[in-house]
Write a protein that holds these residues in place. Structure first.
Motif, mmCIF file in Angstrom:
data_model
loop_
_atom_site.group_PDB
_atom_site.id
_atom_site.type_symbol
_atom_site.label_atom_id
_atom_site.label_comp_id
_atom_site.label_asym_id
_atom_site.label_seq_id
_atom_site.Cartn_x
_atom_site.Cartn_y
_atom_site.Cartn_z
ATOM 1 N N ASP A 53 5.242 -2.610 -18.333
ATOM 2 C CA ASP A 53 6.380 -3.120 -19.254
ATOM 3 C C ASP A 53 5.744 -2.656 -20.733
ATOM 4 O O ASP A 53 6.530 -2.602 -21.865
ATOM 5 C CB ASP A 53 6.800 -4.491 -19.148
ATOM 6 N N THR A 54 4.375 -2.204 -20.762
ATOM 7 C CA THR A 54 4.015 -1.837 -21.989
ATOM 8 C C THR A 54 4.638 -0.680 -22.711
ATOM 9 O O THR A 54 4.878 0.324 -21.998
ATOM 10 C CB THR A 54 2.396 -1.583 -21.724
ATOM 11 N N ALA A 55 5.088 -0.587 -23.903
ATOM 12 C CA ALA A 55 5.832 0.274 -24.453
ATOM 13 C C ALA A 55 6.336 -0.225 -25.869
ATOM 14 O O ALA A 55 6.184 -1.363 -26.332
ATOM 15 C CB ALA A 55 7.117 0.518 -23.534
ATOM 16 N N VAL A 56 6.630 0.745 -26.625
ATOM 17 C CA VAL A 56 7.311 0.358 -27.975
ATOM 18 C C VAL A 56 8.794 0.049 -27.507
ATOM 19 O O VAL A 56 9.758 1.028 -27.045
ATOM 20 C CB VAL A 56 7.246 1.473 -28.992
ATOM 21 N N TYR A 57 9.407 -0.974 -27.882
ATOM 22 C CA TYR A 57 10.565 -1.496 -27.633
ATOM 23 C C TYR A 57 11.655 -1.277 -28.937
ATOM 24 O O TYR A 57 11.102 -1.589 -30.045
ATOM 25 C CB TYR A 57 10.771 -2.731 -27.455
ATOM 26 N N TYR A 58 12.730 -0.551 -28.750
ATOM 27 C CA TYR A 58 13.396 -0.338 -29.940
ATOM 28 C C TYR A 58 14.809 -0.702 -29.581
ATOM 29 O O TYR A 58 15.449 -1.106 -28.564
ATOM 30 C CB TYR A 58 13.862 1.230 -30.098
ATOM 31 N N CYS A 59 15.620 -1.668 -30.440
ATOM 32 C CA CYS A 59 17.002 -2.050 -30.495
ATOM 33 C C CYS A 59 17.982 -1.094 -31.033
ATOM 34 O O CYS A 59 17.310 -0.201 -31.893
ATOM 35 C CB CYS A 59 16.839 -3.466 -31.361
ATOM 36 N N LYS A 60 19.052 -0.922 -30.531
ATOM 37 C CA LYS A 60 20.075 -0.139 -31.045
ATOM 38 C C LYS A 60 21.425 -0.829 -30.919
ATOM 39 O O LYS A 60 21.610 -1.691 -29.897
ATOM 40 C CB LYS A 60 20.019 1.027 -29.869
#
Length: 120
Positions: A88-95
């Motif tokens: 699940d490691t990642a950069v998370y972005y909201c949209k």
């Protein structure tokens, strides 16, 4: 329209994090709100989406572990992430998908991204 995401961090596998993202500025109506993520060397992928009426959808890898929700009065979307895994490691972005006026065209707006790191 600005989106401010928060809640990322570093946890061990099995831990939990809660992301939030608030839209501010001149926006009339928000339709879909969602979360995407991008791991190093991989394409950005949809994680979860929630419609204005509360209908949700998730990518298969997070079903049963992540929960997306929203507060329409506060123009905020949340992502509760439980049983986190190293993948699940990642950069998370909201949209969000929204319009600035009643008759205006709907378009996408992106947040700046928040890092989630899960260690084994």
């Amino acid at each position: 329209v600005q989106l401010q995401a928060s809640g990322g961090g570093s946890v061990q596998a099995g831990g939990s994090l809660r992301l939030s993202c608030t839209a501010s500025g001149d926006i009339f109506r928000i339709n879909d709100m969602g979360w995407y993520r991008q791991a190093p060397g991989k394409q950005r992928e949809l994680v979860a989406v929630i419609g204005r009426g509360g209908l949700t959808d998730y990518t298969d890898s997070v079903k049963g572990r992540f929960t997306v929700s929203r507060d329409n009065a506060k123009n905020t979307v949340f992502l509760q992430m439980n049983s986190l895994k190293p993948e699940d490691t990642a950069v998370y972005y909201c949209k969000i998908q929204g319009r600035r006026t009643m008759l205006g065209n709907s378009r996408d707006y992106w947040g700046q991204g928040t890092q989630v790191t899960v260690s084994s």
